[in-house]
Enzyme design. Structure first.
Site, PDB file in Angstrom:
ATOM      1  N   CYS A 123      37.338 -25.011   0.577  1.00 10.89           N
ATOM      2  CA  CYS A 123      37.250 -26.354   1.154  1.00 10.89           C
ATOM      3  C   CYS A 123      38.590 -27.085   1.158  1.00 10.89           C
ATOM      4  CB  CYS A 123      36.224 -27.186   0.405  1.00 10.89           C
ATOM      5  SG  CYS A 123      36.659 -27.510  -1.316  1.00 10.89           S
TER       6      CYS A 123
ATOM      7  N   HIS B 288      39.162 -15.467 -10.061  1.00 10.52           N
ATOM      8  CA  HIS B 288      39.082 -16.053  -8.726  1.00 10.52           C
ATOM      9  C   HIS B 288      38.409 -17.415  -8.853  1.00 10.52           C
ATOM     10  CE1 HIS B 288      38.967 -11.596  -7.412  1.00 10.52           C
ATOM     11  NE2 HIS B 288      40.215 -12.047  -7.380  1.00 10.52           N
TER      12      HIS B 288
ATOM     13  N   CYS C 109       0.520   3.260  -2.224  1.00 10.82           N
ATOM     14  CA  CYS C 109       1.205   2.712  -1.055  1.00 10.82           C
ATOM     15  C   CYS C 109       1.115   1.194  -0.973  1.00 10.82           C
ATOM     16  CB  CYS C 109       0.647   3.326   0.225  1.00 10.82           C
ATOM     17  SG  CYS C 109      -1.119   2.992   0.502  1.00 10.82           S
TER      18      CYS C 109
ATOM     19  N   CYS D 101     -25.960  -2.057  12.219  1.00  8.61           N
ATOM     20  CA  CYS D 101     -26.696  -0.825  12.477  1.00  8.61           C
ATOM     21  C   CYS D 101     -26.314  -0.257  13.836  1.00  8.61           C
ATOM     22  CB  CYS D 101     -28.196  -1.098  12.405  1.00  8.61           C
ATOM     23  SG  CYS D 101     -29.216   0.359  12.706  1.00  8.61           S
TER      24      CYS D 101
ATOM     25  N   CYS E 167     -34.733  -2.134  29.315  1.00 11.41           N
ATOM     26  CA  CYS E 167     -35.532  -0.929  29.562  1.00 11.41           C
ATOM     27  C   CYS E 167     -36.102  -0.320  28.286  1.00 11.41           C
ATOM     28  CB  CYS E 167     -34.699   0.118  30.298  1.00 11.41           C
ATOM     29  SG  CYS E 167     -33.339   0.797  29.323  1.00 11.41           S
TER      30      CYS E 167
ATOM     31  N   CYS F 151     -23.461  13.560  15.572  1.00 15.24           N
ATOM     32  CA  CYS F 151     -22.689  12.445  16.117  1.00 15.24           C
ATOM     33  C   CYS F 151     -21.301  12.347  15.498  1.00 15.24           C
ATOM     34  CB  CYS F 151     -23.445  11.135  15.880  1.00 15.24           C
ATOM     35  SG  CYS F 151     -22.651   9.681  16.549  1.00 15.24           S
TER      36      CYS F 151
END
Length: 549
Positions: free
Chosen positions: A169, A189, A297, A348, A356, A378
């Site tokens: 500064c 420093h 993980c 479900c 129908c 399935c």
């Protein structure tokens, strides 16, 4: 799975040892007179729950316990190496809290170990807050690290023997104000404290750095100590700094992991799930906040029975636009008989078209009448559909169809689990109805809520089982896995259908209660069979995958 203080980590032998350590003489007399007498309230050794071979033990730690762990290790290194506490902390963080490696490096070459960690050599002073800057003849212009005022002139010089100009500064300080308004570490420093403060705030709040905050001088590797930061910055910044240090400690440890759930500050400690074992274990643990997570993980839920690497591959594949562009996960489908649009509003998969009255399966769109027989397939993909694929386009289409087969079932069970979650509200109303109509107590109607818990748990397992099935190579073991998967899925669908049934009279309550209780027990049994066989298969190396794990 098990947790300390809850099941397998409680050592019953230690409980007996502690009891007999108190008043040895009296205990000896008691043991001589009544050798078979023991406290009836003490758990017997044979009653200890048996831990599964694929389960891991863990502990849930608080933030204060994590801080105490660091303090204990720092104090140990401080006494062994005879260094200040802040130096011991910097050394441990540099060597990732490996005290054995730290001591080996330190005793071989102390100066090199300190310098690599960002500390001053043994002969150098740690700080020089009261030392005036070097004389103009020895002071040279230095290039500075990017700091809060990098656009200002990058120079450092003494106006006269007793004054000092900040290199950042350019503020000038007289001889009396240099010790109180400037600061330098062992590297010499020097900068004004305002620049130091602004620099540290940017590093801590802006960049989220903590353990590796170095001197502002370009090329200087000196690490700023904790006490210096606490002295230069405001309390809120200091609090943020120490929180970052604690977070870095947990991140650096292979045996610690933060609970990933929102607003939870607990830390899980597990020593039985090293990275090399993640191709054989799915280390599911439970935090005190009540949620499951994978210690391997960090996934914010249980993904058993799938390995962590498979989960990452699957999620990457699902997020890939090239795979999902041809698949829109919609909540509506068309009836295969009358093509009316049907929306799924329950967990479900047994669907009935209101127009129908056709009964079909929401997953495969096949007739529901086949799902309760030996023809129920399935869950299984017909691999023959891709055998005759000759050209590249046909093979690509077969590959996509196979992916969509497993993805649709994975996504459906995820969606169904969420819809089943809405059953809790419906179940509570149904429980009240059963209490009023069937003259049942509150405890007697808890079977309904417990059944919903079992159904949701099973659906989550089924969801991840399709992820695993996608990467499994086709062999006899895969056939057995899919058989277990099919049996569990069929049992869950039966239970889900019963849970959605309405109550008409007192007799139906008794029958429904019996049916749901039996079905929930069967679902739990099939769930345990699938989980036990699959997780044991990893340890026995029975599963072969199409990808390298």
């Amino acid at each position: 799975m098990s947790s300390d203080g809850e099941n397998d980590e409680f050592l019953y032998e230690d409980a007996y040892d502690d009891a007999f350590d108190q008043d040895d003489e009296v205990d000896d007399l008691d043991s001589m007179s009544e050798p078979d007498v023991y406290d009836a309230l003490s758990p017997a050794i044979e009653e200890a729950p048996q831990r599964k071979p694929y389960d891991v033990s863990w502990k849930v730690k608080t933030l204060q316990e994590i801080i105490d762990m660091q303090t204990k290790e720092i104090s140990k290194i401080q006494s062994v190496l005879e260094v200040p506490p802040s130096s011991a902390a910097i050394l441990l963080r540099h060597y990732v809290w490996n005290s054995e490696k730290l001591q080996e490096q330190f005793w071989n070459d102390p100066a090199s170990a300190l310098e690599e960690a960002g500390l001053s050599p043994p002969s150098s002073p740690t700080t020089r807050t009261s030392t005036l800057p070097p004389s103009p003849t020895r002071r040279t212009t230095r290039s500075l690290k990017a700091g809060p005022s990098t656009s200002l002139p990058k120079r450092a010089r003494s106006i006269n023997t007793g004054s000092f100009e900040c290199p950042i500064c350019c503020m000038e300080f007289d001889e009396l104000s240099v010790p109180s308004q400037t600061y330098s570490m062992g590297c010499e420093h020097r900068f004004c404290k305002d620049c130091w403060k602004e620099y540290l705030v940017v590093k801590i709040k802006g960049e989220g750095e903590s353990a590796k905050i170095q001197c502002m001088e370009s090329g200087c590797g000196r690490v700023v100590r904790e006490e210096v930061i606490d002295d230069l910055v405001e309390k809120d910044v200091s609090r943020r700094y120490h929180n970052l240090l604690n977070a870095a400690f947990v991140a650096d440890s292979s045996t610690l992991r933060w609970c990933p759930h929102p607003n939870c500050e607990y830390i899980i400690q597990c020593t039985q799930a090293p990275p090399r074992m993640l191709n054989q274990l799915v280390p599911t643990v439970e935090c005190k906040c009540g949620h499951d997570l994978c210690f391997g993980c960090g996934y914010a839920a249980s993904h058993r029975p799938v390995l962590c690497k498979i989960v990452r591959l699957w999620e990457k594949k699902c997020a890939d636009d090239s795979e999902t562009a041809n698949w829109l996960q919609a909540n509506t489908k068309e009836c295969t008989k009358c093509q009316s649009t049907i929306e799924k509003n329950g967990g479900c998969n047994h669907m009935t078209c209101k127009k129908c009255k056709w009964e079909f399966c929401w997953v495969c769109m096949g007739p529901w009448s086949e799902h309760g027989t030996a023809w129920y397939q399935c869950n299984r993909f017909d691999e023959k559909s891709g055998i005759d694929a000759r050209d590249t386009q046909a093979k690509s289409r077969a590959s996509l169809e196979r992916y969509l087969h497993y993805f649709s079932r994975w996504a459906n069970h995820e969606h169904s689990a969420k819809l089943d979650g809405e059953l809790y509200q419906k179940t509570e109303k149904k429980m009240e109805q059963m209490q009023n109509s069937g003259n049942l107590s509150w405890i007697e109607v808890q079977f309904a809520k417990q059944a919903v818990d079992v159904a949701i748990k099973a659906r989550v397992t089924l969801k991840w089982s399709y992820c695993m099935a996608f990467y499994l190579k086709r062999n006899n073991m895969t056939e057995l896995f899919e058989d277990n998967q099919r049996d569990l899925e069929r049992a869950v669908e039966t239970l889900g259908y019963s849970l959605e049934q309405s109550i008409s009279d007192t007799e139906s309550i008794a029958k429904l209660r019996q049916d749901i209780t039996n079905q929930a027990a069967y679902v739990q049994k099939r769930h345990d069979i699938l989980m036990d066989d699959t997780l044991k298969g990893y340890l026995e190396r029975r599963w072969e995958f199409s990808v390298d794990i």
